[in-house]
Design an enzyme around this catalytic site. Structure first.
Site, PDB file in Angstrom:
ATOM      1  N   CYS A  97     -30.461   2.240  -0.958  1.00  0.00           N
ATOM      2  CA  CYS A  97     -29.667   2.856  -2.025  1.00  0.00           C
ATOM      3  C   CYS A  97     -28.220   2.924  -1.551  1.00  0.00           C
ATOM      4  O   CYS A  97     -27.868   3.810  -0.758  1.00  0.00           O
ATOM      5  CB  CYS A  97     -30.195   4.250  -2.370  1.00  0.00           C
ATOM      6  SG  CYS A  97     -29.213   5.085  -3.649  1.00  0.00           S
ATOM      7  N   CYS A 152     -26.017   1.646  -9.738  1.00  0.00           N
ATOM      8  CA  CYS A 152     -26.956   1.277  -8.678  1.00  0.00           C
ATOM      9  C   CYS A 152     -26.214   0.369  -7.710  1.00  0.00           C
ATOM     10  O   CYS A 152     -25.834  -0.747  -8.066  1.00  0.00           O
ATOM     11  CB  CYS A 152     -28.180   0.572  -9.252  1.00  0.00           C
ATOM     12  SG  CYS A 152     -29.355   0.018  -7.979  1.00  0.00           S
TER      13      CYS A 152
END
EC number: 5.1.1.7
Length: 301
Positions: free
Chosen positions: A76, A224
């Protein structure tokens, strides 16, 4: 041992992140706690970044990453920037090395407050992304949604940036597509045995593009980081852009950008962007019961 730990509500381009301090403890944030926290509008998140004591020499911490459905995530990028900002504020340091299940990540906070994360090398081999079907060239795989003779989306580029990604190239505004409808179908398509992050990408110039992502295990997300990296790499790989691009994240609130470089000398992907602290509190990593610092407010009961 205290039942609760410190956590911070943060965001990276609107990507909702909970940074949880699990250092000095043998336990982990449980999937049940993650689901309970996500069910509360005040602690709803895209990823939990749980900071654990280092497991490998030369690293500062091991980062355990959970999606909002309680599943594990391998990488992430936006969340990593949040961890860097939190630890930089705590320690006064600017450079960090983290271990994740996807490998080692190096990151640095710059004087202007932006943070660069070395996301490592992209992976293109079909069986390592992974896909269930062999493709010699994963820059364009056979997958479409919609009518056979007039598909809405088709022929994505597939790769792994620590987690599996499919990049669908579109020629109009990425916000004009019903990604909330197509996202779940594509995330869980049989082609992706470990599911996949689904990104719509519109190239706007040789050095810029716009993206929108349905995130594996989290759904529609405001941003993202690993998807932005995958879109940038896939664009360069297919000749749509060069190796340095600005990603305009269409769904970020307010709209914001990431700078991505697919570095030629070592093939590493360097992502640079902001992180933002919102508020802090304490939570029970087993149940998800939480309280906010300085208030009597509590949730996930």
């Amino acid at each position: 041992m205290s039942a609760t730990v410190e956590f911070a509500r943060m965001n990276g381009l609107g990507n909702k992140i909970l940074v949880v301090d699990m250092r000095g403890r043998p336990d982990k944030v449980t999937p049940a706690a993650a689901i309970a926290l996500n069910a509360d509008p005040q602690t709803e998140f895209d990823q939990i970044m749980a900071i654990h004591d280092p497991k490998a020499d030369g690293t500062d911490a091991f980062i355990d990453i959970l999606n909002s459905d309680g599943s594990k995530a391998q990488a992430c990028g936006n969340g990593t920037r949040c961890v860097v900002q939190a630890l930089a504020a705590e320690t006064g340091r600017k450079a960090f090395t983290f271990q994740t299940v996807a490998g080692i990540l190096n990151a640095v906070e710059h004087e202007d407050g932006t943070i660069s994360v070395d996301m490592g090398r992209p992976v293109f081999d079909w069986d390592k992304i992974p896909l269930v079907e062999e493709f010699h060239d994963t820059s364009r795989i056979e997958l479409q949604i919609g009518p056979i003779d007039n598909p809405v989306l088709h022929s994505p580029s597939a790769m792994s940036m620590g987690n599996p990604h499919a990049i669908f190239w579109v020629d109009r505004d990425v916000m004009s597509y019903d990604l909330a409808r197509f996202g779940p179908l594509l995330e869980n398509h049989p082609m992706f045995p470990e599911r996949a992050n689904i990104t719509l990408a519109q190239v706007t110039s040789p050095t810029s593009m716009t993206t929108r992502t349905w995130e594996r295990g989290a759904g529609l997300t405001l941003a993202c980081g690993s998807a932005a990296c995958s879109a940038a790499v896939s664009a360069a790989r297919t000749g749509r852009t060069g190796r340095m691009v600005t990603i305009n994240v269409a769904s970020a609130k307010p709209p914001a950008t990431l700078s991505i470089e697919w570095r030629e000398r070592d093939d590493h992907v360097i992502m640079t962007g902001p992180a933002e602290w919102e508020w802090s509190g304490r939570l029970d990593p087993s149940t998800g019961l939480w309280s906010r610092d300085g208030t009597q407010e509590a949730g996930a009961r």
